[in-house]
Enzyme design. Structure first.
Site, PDB file in Angstrom:
ATOM      1  CG  HIS A  56      -1.726  -1.222   1.387  1.00  0.00           C
ATOM      2  ND1 HIS A  56      -2.616  -1.657   0.431  1.00  0.00           N
ATOM      3  CD2 HIS A  56      -1.768  -2.143   2.388  1.00  0.00           C
ATOM      4  CE1 HIS A  56      -3.174  -2.790   0.829  1.00  0.00           C
ATOM      5  NE2 HIS A  56      -2.676  -3.111   2.020  1.00  0.00           N
ATOM      6  CG  HIS A 218      -6.139  -6.006   1.277  1.00  0.00           C
ATOM      7  ND1 HIS A 218      -6.941  -5.340   2.173  1.00  0.00           N
ATOM      8  CD2 HIS A 218      -4.876  -5.898   1.758  1.00  0.00           C
ATOM      9  CE1 HIS A 218      -6.198  -4.874   3.160  1.00  0.00           C
ATOM     10  NE2 HIS A 218      -4.946  -5.188   2.938  1.00  0.00           N
TER      11      HIS A 218
END
Length: 330
Positions: A56, A218
């Site tokens: 991320h 995700h």
């Protein structure tokens, strides 16, 4: 799928070694997966620690530095860090004023940070926690019980970090962090699926000519799939979803966030549409941030996060910050 990696097993360690080389203002413990601002612990200052699965970036290690996080704990790709990492980070940055854990609402992160708080308490470290759960797309997901934590994490870390730098006590820093989380909402859109280094192929099937509305960071499923929409149509859908839940009565901070594979040319064009929709809805925008900040590896797409601010939150947002990924005013 071609990737700029050696082998999947070392991708996180390799990235941390590269980060250490690029940012000597940070202490990067590659073996134990902890990134700490080099001048920590800062006497009399509340410390902020966050972390989560890698993939991320720049979240979270890219937000370590004066005015934001004191330390970050990167886990394996899309996998929570472990409590030992969190306790090690807390011990490295605690000056005796206490530590705030900023936790995104994913089951593994929440459980491990709770365990770490108990272990830190055993070591005499005072810990408070805030759980970020800003995503309005779904009420539960593959990874969470309740809303996911996404773009608002940046707002929480920046504003709470500024308060800590000003010398606010732990209770006040935690209270501001919870206020920011409660005043923030997000919504994400995927134009392509994410590919993890371990799998080497897209984690879900998203046919050409379709997009998915309401995805997680995700690659978790969203609300629905539709034929490809224009930038303006996506902005209408995403901003409406955020405003329907947030219902702001004052100015907002706006984050137009790339998921990792969408160029700035498209993100700025999308931001123009987001600003149009907010103007049509009568929502004043105090500040806007556009770029890749809370990503999902190579996913194409974007998310919109809005945070209603008062004068104090806006002042803390504008306060100086100096991290690898976010810096102004210094």
């Amino acid at each position: 799928m071609k990737m700029l990696i050696n082998v999947p097993e070392t991708v996180v360690a390799d990235a941390l070694r590269g980060m250490a080389a690029a940012h000597p203002e940070l202490t990067v413990d590659v073996e134990n997966r902890v990134v700490v601002r080099r001048d920590a612990p800062v006497a009399g200052k509340v410390a902020l620690v966050s972390g989560g699965g890698s993939g991320h970036e720049p979240l979270h290690a890219g937000f370590v530095g004066p005015g934001m996080l004191s330390a970050a704990c990167p886990g394996e790709v899309f996998t929570s860090p472990v409590p030992d990492q969190m306790v090690r980070a807390a011990a490295a940055v605690d000056s005796g004023a206490g530590v705030l854990f900023v936790v995104k609402n994913y089951t593994g992160d929440v459980l491990n940070f709770e365990m770490a708080a108990e272990l830190a308490d055993d070591e005499g470290i005072q810990v408070a926690q805030v759980v970020v759960d800003d995503d309005v797309a779904v009420s539960d997901s593959t990874f969470t019980a309740g809303r996911r934590g996404t773009g608002a994490t940046l707002f929480v870390e920046k504003i709470a970090g500024a308060a800590a730098d000003e010398g606010a006590p732990l209770e006040r820093v935690a209270s501001l962090a919870r206020q920011v989380n409660g005043s923030s909402r997000s919504f994400g859109v995927a134009l392509s699926a994410v590919t993890t280094p371990a799998k080497g192929s897209p984690t879900f099937d998203l046919p050409t000519g379709e997009l998915e509305l309401g995805i997680g960071i995700h690659g978790e499923p969203g609300r629905e799939r539709r034929p490809m929409m224009t930038s303006g149509e996506i902005a209408d859908f995403a901003v409406h979803a955020v405003l329907e839940d947030l219902r702001p009565t004052g100015p907002v901070l706006a984050l137009v966030n790339g998921m990792g594979a969408t160029p700035l040319l498209e993100l700025y064009g999308f931001n123009a549409e987001v600003q149009r929709v907010l103007s049509e809805r009568g929502v004043p925008v105090a500040r806007t941030l556009v770029g890749n900040y809370v990503t999902s590896l190579d996913m194409a797409g974007c998310s919109v996060t809005l945070c209603q601010v008062d004068e104090e939150l806006l002042r803390l947002w504008d306060a100086p910050v100096e991290t690898p990924a976010l810096r102004w005013g210094r």
